[in-house]
Design a protein around this motif. Structure first.
Motif, mmCIF file in Angstrom:
data_model
loop_
_atom_site.group_PDB
_atom_site.id
_atom_site.type_symbol
_atom_site.label_atom_id
_atom_site.label_comp_id
_atom_site.label_asym_id
_atom_site.label_seq_id
_atom_site.Cartn_x
_atom_site.Cartn_y
_atom_site.Cartn_z
ATOM 1 N N ASP A 403 0.820 -0.953 0.255
ATOM 2 C CA ASP A 403 0.008 -0.123 -0.426
ATOM 3 C C ASP A 403 0.927 1.175 0.301
ATOM 4 O OD1 ASP A 403 1.276 -0.348 2.816
ATOM 5 O OD2 ASP A 403 -0.602 0.118 3.627
ATOM 6 N N ASP A 404 2.373 0.768 0.025
ATOM 7 C CA ASP A 404 2.971 2.352 0.259
ATOM 8 C C ASP A 404 3.811 2.151 -1.040
ATOM 9 O OD1 ASP A 404 5.029 3.941 0.167
ATOM 10 O OD2 ASP A 404 5.932 3.568 1.813
ATOM 11 N N PRO A 405 3.760 3.600 -2.247
ATOM 12 C CA PRO A 405 3.890 3.218 -3.860
ATOM 13 C C PRO A 405 5.711 3.053 -3.563
ATOM 14 C CG PRO A 405 3.576 5.316 -3.149
ATOM 15 C CD PRO A 405 2.366 4.561 -2.139
ATOM 16 N N ALA A 406 6.454 4.230 -2.611
ATOM 17 C CA ALA A 406 7.329 3.849 -1.945
ATOM 18 C C ALA A 406 8.244 2.859 -2.112
ATOM 19 C CB ALA A 406 8.269 4.641 -1.097
ATOM 20 N N ALA A 407 7.967 1.955 -1.702
ATOM 21 C CA ALA A 407 7.611 -0.138 -1.267
ATOM 22 C C ALA A 407 8.232 -0.289 -2.850
ATOM 23 C CB ALA A 407 7.900 -0.557 -0.090
ATOM 24 N N ILE A 408 7.500 0.099 -3.397
ATOM 25 C CA ILE A 408 7.449 -0.745 -5.252
ATOM 26 C C ILE A 408 8.466 -0.201 -6.110
ATOM 27 C CG2 ILE A 408 5.994 -1.759 -7.196
ATOM 28 C CD1 ILE A 408 3.767 -1.635 -4.959
ATOM 29 N N GLY A 409 9.374 -1.925 -6.158
ATOM 30 C CA GLY A 409 10.803 -0.861 -6.490
ATOM 31 C C GLY A 409 11.782 -0.067 -6.247
ATOM 32 N N ARG A 410 11.558 0.405 -4.599
ATOM 33 C CA ARG A 410 12.156 0.802 -4.225
ATOM 34 C C ARG A 410 14.089 0.803 -3.626
ATOM 35 N NH1 ARG A 410 11.100 0.144 1.221
ATOM 36 N NH2 ARG A 410 9.896 2.130 1.425
ATOM 37 N N PHE A 411 14.291 -0.911 -3.898
ATOM 38 C CA PHE A 411 15.950 -1.254 -4.285
ATOM 39 C C PHE A 411 15.878 -2.466 -5.682
ATOM 40 C CE2 PHE A 411 15.002 -0.624 0.434
ATOM 41 C CZ PHE A 411 16.285 -0.681 0.691
#
Length: 643
Positions: A403-411
């Motif tokens: 539910d957090d867009p920043a977590a998707i593809g962060r690394f």
């Protein structure tokens, strides 16, 4: 103004030429005897507030201990040329004791401090950890009165860092904020490490800082720091309450920021503002919060479903963000026959005896999880960060649900990102996959790999070099005896790696300092877990290094009768650091510890405590610990190499 006579305790009556502080009717009074007569003054110098009862009688004058002003010890009158004087109260020495006439206490006048506390309570913030001091007395008094009404529970800690860790753990476990309270200057800066833990792990917390009076602010006064600047990085919001502020709204906004931003909201409360009279309405949460359970886009779900339908060996990696989605996650795993691996923060998300449970992946993980990761052709990651400690293979085909867009593809780039609530996303994905996916049932693979790992754990539990217990033996017993409804809190160190590998979870949640990795978290976190639900068993697992940072908080657990059960691994060193030094081809240096007899220390604090050194002692001692009424420390003498 009406007055009432109050008797003074005999031990508080001073001798000739002496002055002494007495508490009369809950109020502080300076009693002085001079020339055979007894005087009673308000125990507060009118200049800087110095305690006159700690002064001295010199040449017939009562001298303030802070700055040397003189007063008549019987009447409070200053020398000629001065007019300011403390209030004086009538005294009588009767046959039945010494008496002082004090003005009757006025009715309580509602203050800004009351508005602050009432607003917090309206928003459900009714647990506070902190230390009362000179610059937060107004809001502390409002908390005391709320606690007296049964609306708030306050835990007075020994170090503000423990208060912040406890509040962080409370937020991680419940998703709701607790508050931590500190004074200006060092009291507030002591909060920062625990608040950074809350920040990086996404736990809502309200941090309340007392502050020097507004008139002294920014002039280099005692404990005068720019607290908004100091807390700006750690918090999602920081604000100061001024005299003309909308106090209820500022508090409401802070709690909303903490919940919406899943982080720390910080408030600075200048000393004089806290006691300012106020008839303002407290803030309320009605209509202030949105439903976070957002549906993912149909296109992203459809794209993910195509990948799942065609995968032969899909696996699911569940992070902490999947805790509220256990039902849909388990249903999808069982339909696909897909193993469920968890991050360390999500350990216990599904019980380890579930036929698809593969344990923890990554540095604190099991060979079961790592083997299944290697054999997979699709990885469905739910609510995990993809950090370098998780062990998620970047070369695999990845689906991320968060539910957090920043977590998707962060690394790591992912094949499909599904943005939305984990439970809703999993349910939608399950429906979109349709009948007859290509996945093979991997239950037999999970069973075979777990059998191999359990045999290895049994061998490790039997190891004995005569230098202490192996961690595997301790966690074997803890796995079997720990109540299914317990909460585990874990510190940082070798014992944490062992906990992740060896403990067979019955589904108990685990609280840890996840992304900050702060040593010292374990025991204060147990206090936070207890505050969240005092009826639930809480088991802290720490090392000697971590517990040493906050071992005085054991007295806090005793004071509030927190029945925390504490398994303490003692290898006489900072074992994890020593291993890192050796791995880097450095000699071990400055990692040895001089430890007390921790069990004896626990007993001195008023808790239960005993030490175990052999395998035969572990099970009966742990059973006694878990059956004990109050806080209990099980001191495990551990072989530093058998982790």
């Amino acid at each position: 103004m009406s007055t009432s006579w109050h008797r003074v305790a005999t031990t508080d009556v001073p001798g000739e030429g002496r002055v002494r502080t007495a508490v009369v009717d809950g109020r502080s009074v300076a009693l002085a005897r001079c020339g055979g007569r007894l005087g009673a003054l308000e125990n507060r110098c009118p200049h800087q507030g110095g305690p006159l009862g700690e002064g001295s009688i010199e040449n017939g004058w009562l001298r303030c201990p802070w700055h040397g002003y003189d007063y008549d010890p019987l009447t409070g009158t200053p020398p000629e040329g001065f007019s300011d004087a403390p209030a004086a109260f009538p005294t009588e020495e009767r046959a039945d004791g010494t008496w002082v006439a004090l003005p009757d206490l006025p009715a309580h006048v509602r203050t800004v401090g009351d508005v602050v506390v009432e607003t917090l309570i309206n928003w459900g913030v009714d647990r506070v950890f902190g230390m009362v001091g000179h610059s937060n007395l107004g809001v502390a008094e409002a908390m005391r009165r709320a606690e007296e009404r049964g609306e708030l529970s306050y835990v007075g800690i020994r170090h503000e860092g423990a208060a912040a860790f406890a509040a962080s753990a409370y937020g991680k476990l419940t998703g709701r904020p607790a508050a931590c309270l500190a004074i200006a200057g060092p009291g507030s800066t002591n909060l920062l490490t625990g608040l950074y833990d809350a920040k990086v792990d996404g736990a809502p917390v309200i941090a309340l800082s007392g502050q020097v009076p507004s008139s002294a602010l920014g002039r280099g006064a005692f404990q005068d720091l720019d607290l908004n600047a100091a807390f700006r990085d750690v918090s999602v919001s920081t604000a100061t309450l001024h005299a003309a502020s909308d106090h209820g709204e500022l508090i409401s906004a802070a709690v909303k920021h903490a919940l919406d931003g899943r982080g720390v909201a910080h408030l600075v409360l200048p000393d004089e503002v806290q006691v300012q009279p106020s008839d303002a309405e407290p803030g309320r949460p009605d209509g202030r919060l949105a439903n976070r359970r957002t549906q993912p886009s149909p296109d992203s779900v459809a794209d993910a479903a195509v990948l799942v339908r065609g995968a032969r060996r899909p696996i699911i990696v569940a992070g902490h963000g999947a805790r509220a989605a256990v039902g849909p996650l388990t249903a999808l795993a069982e339909r696909l026959g897909a193993p469920v691996l968890t991050t360390f923060k999500a350990k216990g998300l599904i019980p380890d005896d579930h036929e698809l449970a593969a344990g923890v992946l990554g540095r604190s993980g099991t060979p079961v999880a790592s083997w299944l990761m290697n054999e997979s052709d699709l990885v469905i990651v739910v609510g995990a960060s993809f950090s370098n400690h998780t062990g998620i293979a970047s070369y695999k085909t990845l689906i991320a649900i968060d539910d957090d867009p920043a977590a998707i593809g962060r690394f790591t780039p992912v094949a499909v990102g599904v943005l939305g609530d984990a439970g809703l996303g999993l349910t939608a994905l399950d429906a979109a996959i349709g009948a007859d996916p290509a996945a093979v049932d991997q239950r037999s693979d999970v069973a075979a790999r777990r059998a191999l790992w359990r045999a290895e754990k049994e061998r490790r539990a039997a190891d004995d070099r005569g230098r202490g217990l192996p961690a595997a033996a301790v966690f074997d017993v803890l796995s079997r005896l720990a109540p299914a409804d317990a909460v585990f809190t874990v510190d940082v160190g070798n014992h944490a790696y062992s906990f992740g590998r060896y403990l067979e979870s019955k589904g108990q949640p685990v609280l840890m300092s996840g992304y900050l990795g702060s040593i010292g978290f374990g025991f204060p976190a147990a206090m936070g877990a207890w505050a969240a639900d005092p009826s639930r068993p809480v088991i802290a697992v720490t090392g000697d290094g971590g517990f040493g940072q906050y071992l005085a908080e054991l007295t806090t657990a005793v004071k509030y009768r927190m029945p925390i059960k504490h398994v303490l691994f003692d290898n006489g060193s900072l074992g994890k650091i020593g291993k890192e030094q050796r791995a880097g081809q450095f000699p071990e240096w400055q990692v040895s510890l001089v430890n007390p007899d921790f069990a004896a220390y626990a007993r001195l604090c008023g808790a239960g405590g005993e030490t175990v050194r052999t395998r035969g002692e572990i099970e009966p001692a742990m059973a006694r610990m878990l059956a004990a009424e109050g806080p209990y420390l099980l001191h495990v003498v551990q072989d530093a190499e058998l982790v």
